[in-house]
Design a protein around this motif. Structure first.
Motif, mmCIF file in Angstrom:
data_model
loop_
_atom_site.group_PDB
_atom_site.id
_atom_site.type_symbol
_atom_site.label_atom_id
_atom_site.label_comp_id
_atom_site.label_asym_id
_atom_site.label_seq_id
_atom_site.Cartn_x
_atom_site.Cartn_y
_atom_site.Cartn_z
ATOM 1 N N ASP A 1 74.601 78.448 2.818
ATOM 2 C CA ASP A 1 75.590 79.161 3.619
ATOM 3 C C ASP A 1 76.575 79.955 2.770
ATOM 4 O OD1 ASP A 1 74.457 78.030 5.894
ATOM 5 O OD2 ASP A 1 75.725 76.233 5.723
ATOM 6 N N VAL A 2 76.593 79.708 1.448
ATOM 7 C CA VAL A 2 77.536 80.395 0.570
ATOM 8 C C VAL A 2 76.778 81.497 -0.167
ATOM 9 C CG1 VAL A 2 79.148 80.169 -1.367
ATOM 10 C CG2 VAL A 2 78.887 78.292 0.278
ATOM 11 N N THR A 3 77.260 82.728 -0.081
ATOM 12 C CA THR A 3 76.568 83.866 -0.686
ATOM 13 C C THR A 3 77.382 84.578 -1.742
ATOM 14 O OG1 THR A 3 77.363 85.309 1.071
ATOM 15 C CG2 THR A 3 75.202 84.261 1.387
ATOM 16 N N ALA A 4 78.659 84.205 -1.918
ATOM 17 C CA ALA A 4 79.499 84.869 -2.922
ATOM 18 C C ALA A 4 80.585 83.911 -3.376
ATOM 19 C CB ALA A 4 80.114 86.147 -2.346
ATOM 20 N N THR A 5 81.128 84.174 -4.553
ATOM 21 C CA THR A 5 82.217 83.337 -5.079
ATOM 22 C C THR A 5 83.583 83.882 -4.701
ATOM 23 O OG1 THR A 5 82.116 84.579 -7.149
ATOM 24 C CG2 THR A 5 80.847 82.542 -7.023
ATOM 25 N N HIS A 6 83.621 85.156 -4.231
ATOM 26 C CA HIS A 6 84.871 85.775 -3.793
ATOM 27 C C HIS A 6 84.621 86.447 -2.442
ATOM 28 C CE1 HIS A 6 85.466 85.555 -8.179
ATOM 29 N NE2 HIS A 6 86.788 85.544 -7.903
ATOM 30 N N THR A 7 85.641 86.354 -1.549
ATOM 31 C CA THR A 7 85.507 87.088 -0.286
ATOM 32 C C THR A 7 85.617 88.584 -0.526
ATOM 33 O OG1 THR A 7 87.878 86.748 0.046
ATOM 34 C CG2 THR A 7 86.373 85.186 1.113
ATOM 35 N N ASN A 8 86.447 88.954 -1.488
ATOM 36 C CA ASN A 8 86.572 90.359 -1.883
ATOM 37 C C ASN A 8 86.334 90.438 -3.392
ATOM 38 O OD1 ASN A 8 87.399 91.527 0.695
ATOM 39 N ND2 ASN A 8 89.252 90.284 0.427
ATOM 40 N N PRO A 9 85.077 90.603 -3.848
ATOM 41 C CA PRO A 9 84.773 90.574 -5.289
ATOM 42 C C PRO A 9 85.564 91.629 -6.049
ATOM 43 C CG PRO A 9 82.766 90.526 -3.974
ATOM 44 C CD PRO A 9 83.873 90.816 -3.024
ATOM 45 N N PRO A 10 86.011 91.264 -7.270
ATOM 46 C CA PRO A 10 86.720 92.240 -8.098
ATOM 47 C C PRO A 10 85.758 93.286 -8.649
ATOM 48 C CG PRO A 10 86.326 90.231 -9.330
ATOM 49 C CD PRO A 10 85.858 89.968 -7.920
ATOM 50 N N GLN B 1 71.594 78.961 -11.084
ATOM 51 C CA GLN B 1 70.556 79.974 -10.908
ATOM 52 C C GLN B 1 69.190 79.319 -10.710
ATOM 53 O OE1 GLN B 1 69.533 82.418 -14.382
ATOM 54 N NE2 GLN B 1 69.807 84.239 -13.097
ATOM 55 N N ARG B 2 68.912 78.282 -11.509
ATOM 56 C CA ARG B 2 67.642 77.576 -11.391
ATOM 57 C C ARG B 2 67.538 76.837 -10.054
ATOM 58 N NH1 ARG B 2 68.314 74.455 -15.374
ATOM 59 N NH2 ARG B 2 68.997 72.627 -14.185
ATOM 60 N N ASP B 3 68.635 76.234 -9.607
ATOM 61 C CA ASP B 3 68.589 75.428 -8.389
ATOM 62 C C ASP B 3 68.420 76.264 -7.131
ATOM 63 O OD1 ASP B 3 68.905 73.223 -9.975
ATOM 64 O OD2 ASP B 3 71.053 72.976 -9.595
ATOM 65 N N ILE B 4 68.950 77.505 -7.112
ATOM 66 C CA ILE B 4 68.885 78.310 -5.887
ATOM 67 C C ILE B 4 67.697 79.262 -5.866
ATOM 68 C CG2 ILE B 4 71.406 78.192 -5.692
ATOM 69 C CD1 ILE B 4 71.496 81.160 -6.469
ATOM 70 N N TYR B 5 66.898 79.296 -6.930
ATOM 71 C CA TYR B 5 65.749 80.209 -6.992
ATOM 72 C C TYR B 5 64.822 79.967 -5.795
ATOM 73 C CZ TYR B 5 61.642 82.616 -8.749
ATOM 74 O OH TYR B 5 60.582 83.474 -8.892
ATOM 75 N N PRO B 6 64.304 81.020 -5.119
ATOM 76 C CA PRO B 6 64.262 82.442 -5.527
ATOM 77 C C PRO B 6 65.481 83.265 -5.111
ATOM 78 C CG PRO B 6 62.900 82.145 -3.602
ATOM 79 C CD PRO B 6 63.431 80.780 -3.949
ATOM 80 N N ARG B 7 66.484 82.635 -4.470
ATOM 81 C CA ARG B 7 67.710 83.400 -4.199
ATOM 82 C C ARG B 7 68.334 83.872 -5.504
ATOM 83 N NH1 ARG B 7 71.142 79.079 -1.829
ATOM 84 N NH2 ARG B 7 72.785 80.665 -1.974
ATOM 85 N N GLN B 8 68.985 84.995 -5.481
ATOM 86 C CA GLN B 8 69.605 85.572 -6.657
ATOM 87 C C GLN B 8 71.101 85.279 -6.685
ATOM 88 O OE1 GLN B 8 67.885 87.261 -9.182
ATOM 89 N NE2 GLN B 8 66.158 86.416 -8.019
ATOM 90 N N LEU B 9 71.646 85.230 -7.877
ATOM 91 C CA LEU B 9 73.090 85.069 -8.033
ATOM 92 C C LEU B 9 73.803 86.324 -7.550
ATOM 93 C CD1 LEU B 9 73.194 83.557 -11.638
ATOM 94 C CD2 LEU B 9 73.731 82.323 -9.515
ATOM 95 N N PRO B 10 75.013 86.180 -7.050
ATOM 96 C CA PRO B 10 75.802 87.367 -6.680
ATOM 97 C C PRO B 10 76.046 88.237 -7.912
ATOM 98 C CG PRO B 10 76.787 85.372 -5.773
ATOM 99 C CD PRO B 10 75.719 84.925 -6.721
ATOM 100 N N PRO B 11 76.242 89.536 -7.729
ATOM 101 C CA PRO B 11 76.433 90.444 -8.871
ATOM 102 C C PRO B 11 77.588 90.050 -9.777
ATOM 103 C CG PRO B 11 76.014 91.697 -6.864
ATOM 104 C CD PRO B 11 76.182 90.268 -6.449
ATOM 105 N N GLU B 12 78.692 89.564 -9.179
ATOM 106 C CA GLU B 12 79.830 89.224 -10.035
ATOM 107 C C GLU B 12 79.534 88.017 -10.928
ATOM 108 O OE1 GLU B 12 80.543 86.939 -6.162
ATOM 109 O OE2 GLU B 12 79.739 88.872 -6.790
ATOM 110 N N VAL B 13 78.655 87.104 -10.451
ATOM 111 C CA VAL B 13 78.292 85.940 -11.262
ATOM 112 C C VAL B 13 77.297 86.350 -12.351
ATOM 113 C CG1 VAL B 13 77.319 83.611 -11.200
ATOM 114 C CG2 VAL B 13 78.713 84.425 -9.300
ATOM 115 N N LYS B 14 76.370 87.253 -12.021
ATOM 116 C CA LYS B 14 75.439 87.757 -13.043
ATOM 117 C C LYS B 14 76.202 88.416 -14.191
ATOM 118 C CE LYS B 14 71.307 88.660 -10.228
ATOM 119 N NZ LYS B 14 70.372 89.720 -9.771
ATOM 120 N N ALA B 15 77.212 89.221 -13.833
ATOM 121 C CA ALA B 15 78.005 89.889 -14.866
ATOM 122 C C ALA B 15 78.753 88.869 -15.725
ATOM 123 C CB ALA B 15 78.982 90.869 -14.226
#
Length: 583
Positions: free
Chosen positions: A31-40, A90-104
């Motif tokens: 149910d969680v798709t991002a670490t920020h409601t408004n990503p920086p 990242q390994r636990d949620i595969y094949p879902r991808q990390l949010p862009p801000e977490v990848k960075a």
């Protein structure tokens, strides 16, 4: 030793880092798709790279204080823990991808860790003896370019340079060739080796100057080596004399000496100075000696026109206590005055009868080498004395594994084989036995080498009539373990020897699976591979030369690769299968 997990170290992070890790861990819930409601603002990979580029450019190397080292370690540990925590999510949620801000953030954390890791260069915390062993492994595991490996080690940092230069075993393989910087570098290696056992190669071949790679210890010219005779030798006889006088100050520490020259004078200088210095030093460590006079110029291989030479005893008649490998290519010695014993490899090439040992001395040398494993006679052997041979039993060579016979008349080749008994030969080479019908020789060899697994047949000639072919097939039958064949410049009928048309179930050489074809008609090769498969004895791998590969059509290559593995083999290269058989 206690192992600390990355997860347990997360508790040492500061509160803001722990808060970020907690938000990343929450991504495990679908149910969680991002670490920020408004990503920086998310920096691009290029922006991150430029950021670290500026940090590196501003960095001024300096010795660290203990406090600085500790601070850098803690900072590196911080970014390592953050990167590992993100990677676990990242390994636990595969094949879902990390949010862009977490990848960075992951990219940033990895590069921040690597920046600090390499500043500390923690390998230098190892004791000197362990670091030295690692450096040795790196250098000698890079045999393709050991010069580069050794130089780069000394360029890395002050400590590595000190450790490398103090380790004499890194510098004891020295290759002398050319002039100028390369020769200066070789002398630097020589000095750094101090009293370590030396492996020396001296190369007067002009082609060697174009190569900046050192050969393996023991790399030598093969029977197929082509010498460039259009240019002058890079070392004159005077240069050779000056070099050897300096080298032979350490003659007692020389373990291997390989000399390749183009001219007579240089070759004779080598033998002369060995005869001068050898008796005084005793050459206690010399295990391998090779002298190759490679410049053929106007000489014909069949009838060498040699100048008047008074041969000298090898090493001045001294007893080489450790010598096990001797190769003399186109150079004479005084056979009666030389001490030759306990050899495991005896290799002689291109010696006319006038400078060959008599049959009794030759037999004596063989009998004095009970552990002989390789015997190579390429256009060189004892003086022909058929009458004495008929009265003498063959010399027993129970440990002989490799036998090379090349460039002889039929009668002389039969004479040579009558001198020895070596039923344990595993690797048999027959080369340049042509210009006559050598069928009587192959009849003589029937049953002589039952353990042969690797057979080389280059330029052999025999009667291709029905009786001759049947006799040649019986010769192959007498080597039932044959599994590797190297073949070139033979009649097309040779390939038919491996089939018994009247008895399909009784195959010739049933274990033959690897073939090295340097020269064969493409249609013959394709038909042979197909027939081997039809007869139930398919080939597993075919090695072909560059020239043959260029003559195969696309269709032929496709058909061959459907039968077995097809691989190109550079001239003079050794295949893995060949190495395995020679062990």
């Amino acid at each position: 030793m206690t192992t600390v997990s990355v997860s347990s170290l997360a508790s040492f992070l500061n509160p803001s880092d722990q808060e970020f890790i907690a938000r990343v861990a929450a991504l495990r819930s679908p149910d969680v798709t991002a670490t920020h409601t408004n990503p920086p603002h998310i920096p691009t990979a290029r922006a991150i790279s430029e950021h670290f580029g500026r940090i590196v450019a501003r960095w001024e190397p300096h010795p660290f204080t203990p406090q600085e080292r500790q601070q850098i370690r803690l900072e590196g540990l911080r970014y390592l823990v953050i990167a590992r925590q993100i990677e676990e999510v990242q390994r636990d949620i595969y094949p879902r991808q990390l949010p862009p801000e977490v990848k960075a953030q992951l990219v940033f954390a990895r590069q921040s860790y690597m920046l600090r890791y390499f500043r500390l260069f923690r390998i230098n915390d190892l004791p000197t003896e362990i670091l030295s062993n690692i450096i040795r492994f790196v250098v000698w595991d890079s045999m393709k370019r050991p010069v580069d490996a050794r130089l780069r080690i000394t360029w890395t940092c002050r400590r590595w340079r000190e450790v490398a230069i103090e380790d004499s075993t890194l510098w004891n393989a020295v290759w002398y060739r050319g002039s100028g910087p390369k020769l200066d570098r070789a002398w630097a290696w020589f000095d750094r080796a101090r009293q370590a056992p030396l492996d020396i190669r001296i190369d007067g071949d002009p082609e060697g100057d174009e190569i900046d790679e050192e050969p393996d210890s023991g790399t030598v010219p093969t029977e197929t080596t082509t010498v460039n005779v259009s240019t002058e030798p890079t070392m004159t006889a005077a240069d050779m004399r000056q070099m050897l006088i300096r080298l032979f100050k350490k003659l007692a520490t020389i373990r291997m000496l390989i000399v390749v020259v183009d001219d007579w004078k240089s070759a004779l200088v080598v033998l002369e100075l060995l005869g001068t210095f050898g008796p005084s030093s005793g050459v206690p460590m010399l295990q391998r000696f090779e002298l190759h006079r490679g410049g053929l110029k106007n000489e014909d291989r069949k009838s060498l026109m040699w100048p008047h030479i008074v041969p000298q005893p090898f090493l001045g008649g001294a007893t080489p206590a450790s010598l096990s490998y001797l190769s003399l290519n186109g150079v004479p010695i005084d056979w009666s005055g030389s001490v030759l014993q306990n050899l495991t490899t005896f290799d002689i090439r291109r010696l006319p009868s006038s400078h060959s040992p008599d049959v009794h001395r030759f037999r004596e040398v063989l009998m004095n080498c009970p552990r002989l494993q390789k015997l190579s006679m390429d256009g060189a052997g004892p003086k022909f004395d058929e009458e004495d041979t008929e009265r003498l039993p063959p010399v027993e060579l129970p440990h002989l594994r490799t036998l090379v016979i090349a460039d002889f008349s039929r009668q002389y080749a039969m004479f040579l084989f009558s001198l020895i008994s070596a039923p344990g030969v595993n690797d048999l080479t027959l080369m340049n036995l042509c210009g006559d019908d050598y069928l009587p020789l192959f009849l003589q060899l029937h049953g002589a080498f039952p353990k042969v697994r690797l057979l080389t047949t280059y330029s052999i000639q025999f009667d291709v009539g029905p009786q001759g072919l049947a006799a040649m097939t019986r010769w192959l039958d007498s080597m039932p373990n044959l599994c590797y064949l190297r073949v070139a410049n033979v009649a097309n009928q040779f390939f038919g020897l491996f089939f018994r048309r009247e008895d399909l179930g009784n195959s010739v050489s049933p274990h033959l699976t690897v073939v090295d074809c340097q020269s064969i008609e493409p249609t013959i090769l394709l038909q042979w591979a197909n027939d081997r498969m039809k007869f139930g004895t398919p080939l597993r791998k075919i090695y072909i030369s560059e020239e043959l590969g260029g003559r195969l059509t696309t269709e032929q290559i496709s058909e061959l690769t459907g039968i077995c593995t097809l691989a190109k083999l550079p001239r003079g290269a050794t295949t893995p299968e060949e190495e395995a058989l020679s062990m």
